[in-house]
Enzyme design. Structure first.
Site, short mmCIF file in Angstrom:
data_model
loop_
_atom_site.label_atom_id
_atom_site.label_comp_id
_atom_site.label_asym_id
_atom_site.label_seq_id
_atom_site.Cartn_x
_atom_site.Cartn_y
_atom_site.Cartn_z
N HIS A 237 0.88 -1.18 0.00
CA HIS A 237 0.00 0.00 0.00
C HIS A 237 0.92 1.23 0.00
CE1 HIS A 237 -2.81 2.93 1.76
NE2 HIS A 237 -3.79 2.10 1.44
N ASP B 246 3.35 -4.45 8.18
CA ASP B 246 2.12 -3.69 8.03
C ASP B 246 0.98 -4.69 8.20
OD1 ASP B 246 -0.19 -2.61 7.03
OD2 ASP B 246 0.72 -1.74 5.24
N GLN C 16 -4.18 -5.38 7.15
CA GLN C 16 -5.18 -6.33 6.64
C GLN C 16 -5.08 -7.71 7.29
OE1 GLN C 16 -7.55 -5.25 4.91
NE2 GLN C 16 -6.74 -3.36 4.01
N LYS D 218 -10.23 -0.56 10.75
CA LYS D 218 -10.42 -1.73 9.89
C LYS D 218 -10.77 -2.96 10.73
CE LYS D 218 -6.90 -0.15 6.57
NZ LYS D 218 -7.65 0.40 5.45
N CYS E 26 -4.78 2.33 -3.74
CA CYS E 26 -3.54 2.92 -3.18
C CYS E 26 -2.34 2.01 -3.40
CB CYS E 26 -3.68 3.23 -1.69
SG CYS E 26 -4.92 4.45 -1.33
#
Ligand SMILES: Cc1ncc(COP(=O)(O)O)c(C=O)c1O
Length: 397
Positions: free
Chosen positions: A111, A187, A190, A213, A355
């Site tokens: 991202h 990261d 997700q 999220k 993104c």
């Protein structure tokens, strides 16, 4: 609580089918209630003063840090509240002291939030190495083994791709980083919302993710750091109230712990809401959530595979992937497909570059993709409706 029983907690208009959770999830009533409770019953600043409300608020704010540390299996580390994943990654990129010749390894599947902060370091003479996956979005661990050399200072990788839903081999990458003495930043935007993640066990040094999220409020995120030895190496982006042990007119001594990084009055109700979101997820069980999403993903992948003119990206089985499903229909722009899904049957999906412009170019997605991203509140009936409607739209080709 069972997953089927939690639907009523999500009070969006009931006729909408929300499949854009990779962007921002819905928020359940108990999370909203916890934030309202703070604002209505014990609203006060934290870490300052002795009156009864500030004591309650401070305790709950600290408890929120503990709950989130425990949610990600990171009790031994430092859990800092941020605005979002983007801020957390920027805090590390801007906070470490870089020397010309340092090397950062990242991937083309990132991202922009896990790419731009590293690309900017080129201005400081840092070498940025960008590795590429195979066509299904899976990285061979050999690629990392080759790229992560002894002069690599940091490796930054997303645990799960927000375009392809692929789960990356973070444990193996962590082992290579350890061998070469490189920091490892994951990261987890997700991954943390969708399956059990243990930061300590994974072996990363930094784990960044977003509260919004994972059923939490917007404006919340987390930077977790492995241990007390790492956080002093990061210079805080913002200093001021709450970040010091001592100040004179000549200078100051920064404090330790999360307080060092959370200058000024923080997002107190957001932190309390985020902790409640983690408790909510835990009450359902992250394993159960993962199984539910796998069931939905399996149905969606097999349904889309049988439709002419539809191409699905990423692995076609549910191993090593989550319910983030990107696809296109020949000769129909992804934005038009997203618009038609909303207009015809109130299914809300994302379309475009997500993104991830370098990944789009690398994989040859000229106009991006349509992305359905699923969460615990989606149902098999909704998946069937999506498949049926995509079939109808594909017949227009
Ligand atoms: C993998 C990944 N990293 C980072 C981000 C940025 O998250 P935020 O906008 O909450 O900072 C996202 C958001 O979609 C993402 O999917």
């Amino acid at each position: 609580m069972k997953i089927e029983d939690c639907m009523a907690d999500f009070q969006i208009p009931q006729h909408l089918h929300y499949m854009d959770s990779a962007a921002t999830s819905l928020i359940p009533e108990p999370v909203i209630a916890s934030m309202n409770e703070y604002d209505r019953q014990y609203r006060a600043n934290v870490g300052r003063g002795m009156h009864r409300l500030t004591r309650v608020a401070t305790q709950r704010y600290q408890d929120a840090h503990d709950s989130i540390s425990s949610f990600i299996g990171g009790n031994k580390g430092t859990t800092v509240f941020t605005k979002n994943t983007t801020e957390a990654i920027n805090m590390v990129a801007a906070g470490l002291e870089w020397q010309p010749g340092d090397r950062v390894v990242t991937t083309i599947a990132e991202h922009h939030s896990n790419l731009l902060p590293w690309l900017r370091l080129r201005q400081k003479g840092v070498e940025i190495v960008i590795v590429r996956p195979g066509p299904d979005g899976i990285f061979d661990i050999d690629i990392f083994d080759e790229a992560i050399t002894a002069d690599t200072r940091l490796v930054a990788v997303s645990h799960v791709s927000n375009v392809l839903g692929t789960v990356q081999p973070v444990h193996e990458i962590a082992a290579t980083c350890k061998e070469q003495g490189a920091y490892f930043l994951v990261d987890g935007a997700q991954s943390v919302p969708h399956f059990p993640v243990s930061a300590q066990h994974m072996g990363c040094d930094f784990l960044c993710f977003s509260g919004h999220k994972m059923l939490g409020p917007t404006g919340t995120g987390v930077l977790w750091m492995r241990n007390a030895a790492i956080s002093p190496l990061i210079s805080p982006l913002i200093i001021g109230g709450g970040t010091v042990d001592d100040v004179t007119t000549e200078g100051y001594t920064l404090t330790g712990g999360y307080q060092r990084f959370e200058g000024g009055t923080p997002n107190i109700s957001g932190a309390i809401g985020l902790a409640q979101a983690a408790k909510y997820l835990e009450s359902l069980g992250m394993d159960a959530i993962c199984r539910h999403e796998q069931k939905l993903t399996k149905r969606l992948l097999s349904g889309l595979a049988n439709i002419d003119h539809v191409t699905v990206y990423g692995p076609h089985n549910i191993k090593n992937r989550i319910g983030v499903v990107s696809f296109i229909i020949d000769r129909i722009h992804p934005h038009e497909i997203a618009y038609l899904l909303d207009e015809r049957v109130s299914i809300l999906v994302r379309s475009g570059d997500h993104c991830c412009i370098p990944l789009m170019r690398y994989l040859g997605f000229e106009n991006g993709t349509v992305r359905a991203s699923l969460y615990l509140y989606n149902t098999l009936e909704e998946i069937d409706l999506l498949i049926e409607t995509i079939e109808e739209i594909a017949r227009m080709v």
